[in-house]
Design an enzyme around this catalytic site. Structure first.
Site, mmCIF file in Angstrom:
data_model
loop_
_atom_site.group_PDB
_atom_site.id
_atom_site.type_symbol
_atom_site.label_atom_id
_atom_site.label_comp_id
_atom_site.label_asym_id
_atom_site.label_seq_id
_atom_site.Cartn_x
_atom_site.Cartn_y
_atom_site.Cartn_z
ATOM 1 N N MET A 182 0.786 -1.198 -0.108
ATOM 2 C CA MET A 182 -0.046 -0.464 -0.176
ATOM 3 C C MET A 182 0.823 1.351 0.043
ATOM 4 O O MET A 182 0.913 1.561 1.176
ATOM 5 C CB MET A 182 -0.841 -0.728 1.093
ATOM 6 N N PRO A 183 1.364 1.986 -0.700
ATOM 7 C CA PRO A 183 2.244 2.346 -0.999
ATOM 8 C C PRO A 183 1.102 4.199 -0.537
ATOM 9 O O PRO A 183 0.058 4.727 -0.350
ATOM 10 C CB PRO A 183 2.220 3.450 -2.726
ATOM 11 N N PHE A 184 2.183 4.599 0.085
ATOM 12 C CA PHE A 184 1.467 6.506 0.572
ATOM 13 C C PHE A 184 2.802 6.932 -0.122
ATOM 14 O O PHE A 184 4.027 6.813 0.237
ATOM 15 C CB PHE A 184 1.825 6.062 2.365
ATOM 16 N N ASN A 200 -5.014 1.521 -3.578
ATOM 17 C CA ASN A 200 -4.582 0.976 -2.067
ATOM 18 C C ASN A 200 -3.397 2.495 -2.334
ATOM 19 O O ASN A 200 -3.070 2.126 -1.573
ATOM 20 C CB ASN A 200 -3.496 0.748 -2.824
ATOM 21 N N HIS A 210 -2.386 5.881 -1.449
ATOM 22 C CA HIS A 210 -2.384 7.231 -1.215
ATOM 23 C C HIS A 210 -1.545 8.818 -0.417
ATOM 24 O O HIS A 210 -0.308 8.275 -0.842
ATOM 25 C CB HIS A 210 -2.852 7.401 0.716
#
Length: 60
Positions: A1-3, A38, A40
Protein backbone atom coordinates in the site's frame (compact mmCIF):
# COMPACT_ATOMS: atom_id res chain seq x y z
CA UNK A 1 0.00 0.00 0.00
CA UNK A 2 2.01 3.01 -1.22
CA UNK A 3 1.82 6.29 0.68
CA UNK A 4 3.13 9.38 -1.11
CA UNK A 5 3.76 12.58 0.87
CA UNK A 6 4.26 15.84 -1.01
CA UNK A 7 5.28 19.04 0.78
CA UNK A 8 4.65 22.25 -1.17
CA UNK A 9 4.65 25.91 -0.28
CA UNK A 10 1.02 26.94 -0.11
CA UNK A 11 -0.44 28.80 -3.03
CA UNK A 12 -1.52 26.11 -5.47
CA UNK A 13 -5.18 25.89 -6.37
CA UNK A 14 -7.33 22.92 -5.45
CA UNK A 15 -7.47 22.03 -9.15
CA UNK A 16 -3.65 21.90 -9.32
CA UNK A 17 -3.46 19.67 -6.24
CA UNK A 18 -6.19 17.39 -7.60
CA UNK A 19 -4.30 16.99 -10.88
CA UNK A 20 -1.02 16.38 -9.06
CA UNK A 21 -2.61 13.66 -6.92
CA UNK A 22 -4.17 11.98 -9.97
CA UNK A 23 -0.92 12.03 -11.95
CA UNK A 24 1.18 10.77 -9.02
CA UNK A 25 -1.33 7.97 -8.47
CA UNK A 26 -1.07 6.96 -12.15
CA UNK A 27 2.74 6.87 -12.07
CA UNK A 28 2.98 4.97 -8.78
CA UNK A 29 0.39 2.47 -9.98
CA UNK A 30 2.25 1.86 -13.24
CA UNK A 31 5.76 1.60 -11.81
CA UNK A 32 5.03 -0.09 -8.47
CA UNK A 33 2.34 -2.34 -9.98
CA UNK A 34 -0.01 -1.23 -7.21
CA UNK A 35 -3.77 -0.96 -7.60
CA UNK A 36 -4.87 2.68 -7.65
CA UNK A 37 -7.30 2.06 -4.78
CA UNK A 38 -4.31 1.20 -2.56
CA UNK A 39 -2.35 4.40 -3.28
CA UNK A 40 -2.65 7.29 -0.84
CA UNK A 41 -1.36 10.77 -1.69
CA UNK A 42 -0.94 13.40 1.04
CA UNK A 43 -0.32 17.01 0.00
CA UNK A 44 0.92 19.27 2.77
CA UNK A 45 0.64 23.02 2.18
CA UNK A 46 3.56 24.61 4.01
CA UNK A 47 3.05 28.23 5.07
CA UNK A 48 5.88 30.59 4.22
CA UNK A 49 8.23 30.94 7.18
CA UNK A 50 8.23 27.24 8.11
CA UNK A 51 11.10 25.88 5.98
CA UNK A 52 14.71 26.22 7.16
CA UNK A 53 17.21 24.34 4.97
CA UNK A 54 20.71 24.47 6.48
CA UNK A 55 19.20 26.46 9.36
CA UNK A 56 18.29 29.46 7.20
CA UNK A 57 14.76 30.63 6.44
CA UNK A 58 13.81 29.72 2.88
CA UNK A 59 11.32 31.93 1.09
CA UNK A 60 9.44 31.11 -2.09
Amino acid sequence: MPFVKIDLFEGRSQEQKNELAREVTEVVSRIAKAPKENIHVFINDMPEGTYYPQGELKKK
